[in-house]
Design a protein around this motif. Sequence first.
Motif, mmCIF file in Angstrom:
data_model
loop_
_atom_site.group_PDB
_atom_site.id
_atom_site.type_symbol
_atom_site.label_atom_id
_atom_site.label_comp_id
_atom_site.label_asym_id
_atom_site.label_seq_id
_atom_site.Cartn_x
_atom_site.Cartn_y
_atom_site.Cartn_z
ATOM 1 N N CYS A 93 -63.660 44.213 -10.253
ATOM 2 C CA CYS A 93 -64.597 44.978 -10.712
ATOM 3 C C CYS A 93 -63.697 46.380 -11.184
ATOM 4 C CB CYS A 93 -65.420 45.290 -8.983
ATOM 5 S SG CYS A 93 -66.605 46.963 -9.430
ATOM 6 N N LEU A 100 -64.814 39.772 -8.062
ATOM 7 C CA LEU A 100 -66.306 39.854 -9.062
ATOM 8 C C LEU A 100 -66.849 38.419 -8.922
ATOM 9 C CD1 LEU A 100 -66.447 41.384 -12.484
ATOM 10 C CD2 LEU A 100 -66.968 41.936 -10.270
ATOM 11 N N CYS A 111 -69.795 42.551 -8.533
ATOM 12 C CA CYS A 111 -69.597 42.953 -7.351
ATOM 13 C C CYS A 111 -70.660 42.976 -6.093
ATOM 14 C CB CYS A 111 -68.744 44.572 -7.766
ATOM 15 S SG CYS A 111 -68.073 44.963 -6.589
#
Length: 373
Positions: A93, A100, A111
């Motif tokens: 992220c 992620l 996320c």
Amino acid sequence: MNRGSIFHFFDGVKNGSFFGEAYKRPDADQLMRERVLAAIRFGSEGHRAGGLWKRCLSTTVNALMYSGCAVLLPRLAQPVDKDHWMTANNKECPVCHAGLVPGLQDWHLKCPACRYESAALEPVINSDPAHEMIDEQAREDGLRALRVSNFTTLLERIKSERSSGRLLEVGCAHGWFLELAQQSFEVVGIEPDKAVVEAVSHKGLPVRQGYFPQALDAHERFDVIVFNDVIEHIPDITQVIEQCHRHLNDGGLLVLNLPSSDGVFYRLSKLLARLSLRNPFERLWQKGLPSPHVHYFNRRNLEQLITRHDFVTMTDGKLPTLSLDGLHARISYTGDLGRFSRAFIYTCVALSLPILNRLPGDIFYSISQKKAG
């Protein structure tokens, strides 16, 4: 569904708790599915009961799911291979560096820590076939009134923090914001789409064809850098914000105007996607347009991101998503809907605007200041 539960449902939509509390629970997916199915059952009961007010309400609710998304789009922006894309982006992220995880479609990532969302969709900005699928004049007519109104509001917010200086707009499109801003600022625009640059060249605005920051000289500095509905289209957002910091004078302003993952239309599109009704979700990501969205933020994770890059948020707020002026052209610009469908959607939105204006907005802005030194 009894009368009490009906009013509880719509009260929840009105104050945001229908969505907000559900997202905080570990059984969020199941809870959201149950609630949207309850809404659908309510609409079906309204039709069976024959009550005029129930028919109108249920029809409007169903139409709003579609009207907020406007149209179905062709599949020009094809998903890239997700494994390759995630590897290239370190599976992290950009906000909090958490890993992620897969989202609602093959190209969608999210996320779990900060609720940032991303998409593996490729832009095809200067592709002739991409432009052939869109009526650019109808698109301009449909967006002008709403965008100019929002830009006027945003410019007033900017001027409350800084009233003059050099202003850069990245992705200036038809030049509407620059036309307003040039009354107070020395303006420069950057626009990657050759067709759009050619269309606005007659306005005499100082617009450069290209990308940010490549279109700038290495030592160029500005007092304000603005992204109007642009930052969500740029894949390497971390580098872009770093370059904004580099090209801003100390105390300069970074202005971001972008879609919100907290917005009512976006949340409803996610509910529908969980029920395998994916078109609204794809529409809000602009899948199939020359420049699809590749990021979705909310106020909290966006502030977290820009704070990490030595900016301080000065103010933020929401902007209207829909207006009646230009709405019909906005619904029509890809040409996928018949006359009856366009009229039906327009009528539903017109009747529902007073309610929509009180719901969580799908567009927000953030004005932040570069730290000195």
